[in-house]
Design a protein around this motif. Structure first.
Motif, PDB file in Angstrom:
ATOM      1  N   LEU A   1      39.514  50.253  32.516  1.00  0.00           N
ATOM      2  CA  LEU A   1      40.562  51.313  33.810  1.00  0.00           C
ATOM      3  C   LEU A   1      40.183  52.385  34.208  1.00  0.00           C
ATOM      4  CD1 LEU A   1      44.309  49.406  32.855  1.00  0.00           C
ATOM      5  CD2 LEU A   1      42.881  49.247  35.417  1.00  0.00           C
ATOM      6  N   GLU A   2      40.075  52.974  32.996  1.00  0.00           N
ATOM      7  CA  GLU A   2      39.501  54.081  33.371  1.00  0.00           C
ATOM      8  C   GLU A   2      38.220  54.317  33.812  1.00  0.00           C
ATOM      9  OE1 GLU A   2      38.350  58.401  30.220  1.00  0.00           O
ATOM     10  OE2 GLU A   2      39.569  56.345  28.918  1.00  0.00           O
TER      11      GLU A   2
ATOM     12  N   LYS B   1      45.782  41.063  31.291  1.00  0.00           N
ATOM     13  CA  LYS B   1      45.584  39.534  31.739  1.00  0.00           C
ATOM     14  C   LYS B   1      44.976  39.428  33.220  1.00  0.00           C
ATOM     15  CE  LYS B   1      50.013  37.270  33.554  1.00  0.00           C
ATOM     16  NZ  LYS B   1      50.887  37.217  33.878  1.00  0.00           N
ATOM     17  N   VAL B   2      44.850  39.848  34.004  1.00  0.00           N
ATOM     18  CA  VAL B   2      44.139  39.285  35.086  1.00  0.00           C
ATOM     19  C   VAL B   2      42.280  39.190  34.744  1.00  0.00           C
ATOM     20  CG1 VAL B   2      42.956  40.389  37.125  1.00  0.00           C
ATOM     21  CG2 VAL B   2      45.790  40.727  36.685  1.00  0.00           C
ATOM     22  N   LEU B   3      42.278  39.758  33.746  1.00  0.00           N
ATOM     23  CA  LEU B   3      40.375  39.695  33.192  1.00  0.00           C
ATOM     24  C   LEU B   3      40.785  38.108  32.689  1.00  0.00           C
ATOM     25  CD1 LEU B   3      39.243  42.966  32.739  1.00  0.00           C
ATOM     26  CD2 LEU B   3      38.527  41.602  34.416  1.00  0.00           C
ATOM     27  N   THR B   4      41.613  37.591  32.057  1.00  0.00           N
ATOM     28  CA  THR B   4      41.395  37.225  31.260  1.00  0.00           C
ATOM     29  C   THR B   4      41.651  35.711  31.919  1.00  0.00           C
ATOM     30  OG1 THR B   4      43.095  37.960  29.202  1.00  0.00           O
ATOM     31  CG2 THR B   4      42.921  35.606  29.602  1.00  0.00           C
ATOM     32  N   GLU B   5      42.465  35.422  32.672  1.00  0.00           N
ATOM     33  CA  GLU B   5      42.697  34.576  33.880  1.00  0.00           C
ATOM     34  C   GLU B   5      41.771  34.592  34.449  1.00  0.00           C
ATOM     35  OE1 GLU B   5      45.795  36.197  36.307  1.00  0.00           O
ATOM     36  OE2 GLU B   5      47.824  35.343  34.844  1.00  0.00           O
ATOM     37  N   GLU B   6      40.589  35.082  34.643  1.00  0.00           N
ATOM     38  CA  GLU B   6      39.369  34.929  35.367  1.00  0.00           C
ATOM     39  C   GLU B   6      38.252  34.788  34.487  1.00  0.00           C
ATOM     40  OE1 GLU B   6      38.640  35.295  39.045  1.00  0.00           O
ATOM     41  OE2 GLU B   6      41.060  35.856  38.768  1.00  0.00           O
ATOM     42  N   GLY B   7      38.615  34.801  33.130  1.00  0.00           N
ATOM     43  CA  GLY B   7      37.181  34.281  32.329  1.00  0.00           C
ATOM     44  C   GLY B   7      36.864  35.012  31.495  1.00  0.00           C
TER      45      GLY B   7
END
Length: 70
Positions: A36-37, A18-24
């Motif tokens: 994440l890993e 979600k965070v990455l999507t919000e950042e494009g």
């Protein structure tokens, strides 16, 4: 990899996605898990490197005025 420092995994792959999507940056859930890993491994390496170097630098005796003693 053997855990030296316990890691509290509070960021889920879903939240990272979600965070990455919000950042494009569109990533799949599997890609978010891999990211994440990777970041957790990288963080462990950086912390371990810092702790090892910090311990080595403290092997010099500090004097009264935070100068090295002889």
């Amino acid at each position: 990899m053997h855990d030296i420092i316990p890691v509290k995994k509070t960021i889920t792959a879903e939240k990272a996605q979600k965070v990455l999507t919000e950042e494009g940056l569109e990533v799949s859930l599997e890609e978010a898990k891999l990211i994440l890993e990777f970041l957790r491994i990288l963080a462990k390496i950086v912390v371990k490197h810092y702790l090892v170097n910090h311990e080595q630098s403290r092997s010099i005796r500090e004097g009264e005025y935070r100068r090295t003693g002889r």
